[in-house]
Enzyme design. Structure first.
Site, PDB file in Angstrom:
ATOM      1  N   HIS A   1       0.958  -0.851  -0.172  1.00 25.35           N
ATOM      2  CA  HIS A   1      -0.208   0.239   0.082  1.00 25.35           C
ATOM      3  C   HIS A   1       0.946   0.985  -0.170  1.00 25.35           C
ATOM      4  O   HIS A   1       0.694   1.751  -0.914  1.00 25.35           O
ATOM      5  CB  HIS A   1      -0.324   0.184   1.237  1.00 25.35           C
ATOM      6  CG  HIS A   1      -1.760  -1.345   1.255  1.00 25.35           C
ATOM      7  ND1 HIS A   1      -3.358  -1.137   0.590  1.00 25.35           N
ATOM      8  CD2 HIS A   1      -2.107  -1.831   1.665  1.00 25.35           C
ATOM      9  CE1 HIS A   1      -3.698  -2.104   1.044  1.00 25.35           C
ATOM     10  NE2 HIS A   1      -2.796  -3.235   1.526  1.00 25.35           N
ATOM     11  N   ASP A   2       2.001   1.312   1.460  1.00 29.42           N
ATOM     12  CA  ASP A   2       2.252   2.597   1.108  1.00 29.42           C
ATOM     13  C   ASP A   2       3.600   2.934   0.327  1.00 29.42           C
ATOM     14  O   ASP A   2       3.774   3.687  -0.813  1.00 29.42           O
ATOM     15  CB  ASP A   2       2.903   3.008   2.296  1.00 29.42           C
ATOM     16  CG  ASP A   2       2.298   2.526   3.710  1.00 29.42           C
ATOM     17  OD1 ASP A   2       1.382   3.994   3.806  1.00 29.42           O
ATOM     18  OD2 ASP A   2       1.562   1.563   4.683  1.00 29.42           O
TER      19      ASP A   2
END
Length: 185
Positions: A109-110
């Site tokens: 995600h990040d």
């Protein structure tokens, strides 16, 4: 919040990259909402309608970019301390993803949102107004209106600025970029 405190905020920044939302897919907190937006849907709605140049990377994108178990093993064998730290820190997430999603890897995600800030050409986008459901059974749901249709009545969608929402990603290139940078550190 800066957006509310300073009416000229949107003109003072180059771009906001948002890691949040779920566009045309289920959420990861409940069927409607992604975790970051669900955590503070009011703030998310303010940012998404602020008029700033906003680029949104939702889980419809981040669930396409993975670090596999084999990738993690390779990172663990690497000799630099950042790769070793990522290897150690990632153990919890690998167990979680194995149990929650039945996959042999983790969603990045990040790092995927960071990749969008570094090289936006790795993604394709649509533009439209995004609003956030702030309460009820669909609390945290991100809703994209990219039709260009003029609706007959004035609603909470009326006269809101468009943002860019990622719709596709070159997942292999993003994963490769992340792995190379970890191993080279």
């Amino acid at each position: 919040m800066a957006v509310e405190a300073d009416p000229t905020f949107a003109n003072k920044i180059k771009q906001i990259v948002v890691l949040g939302g779920a566009f045309y897919v289920n959420g990861n907190v409940n069927p409607a909402a992604e975790a970051n937006v669900y955590g503070d849907p009011e703030a998310a709605d303010i940012v998404l309608t602020s008029g700033a140049d906003v680029l949104v990377i939702g889980i419809n994108i981040t669930h396409q970019v993975m670090m596999t178990d084999n990738d993690l093993t390779d990172i663990g064998k690497c000799c630099n301390r950042i790769a070793k730290y990522v290897y150690d820190a990632a153990q919890f997430y690998f167990v979680y993803h194995h149990e929650a999603y039945n996959i042999k890897g983790v969603f990045l995600h990040d790092p995927t949102a960071l990749a969008a800030a570094i090289d936006p050409s790795l993604f394709t986008y649509v533009e439209g107004v995004v609003r956030v459901q702030v309460d009820g059974i669909c609390k945290g749901m991100t809703i994209l209106c990219n039709t260009g249709k003029a609706f007959g009545e004035i609603t909470q969608w009326y006269n809101k600025p468009a943002v860019k929402v990622a719709m596709t990603v070159d997942a292999d290139r993003v994963s490769s970029m992340i792995s190379k940078r970890l191993m080279a550190s």
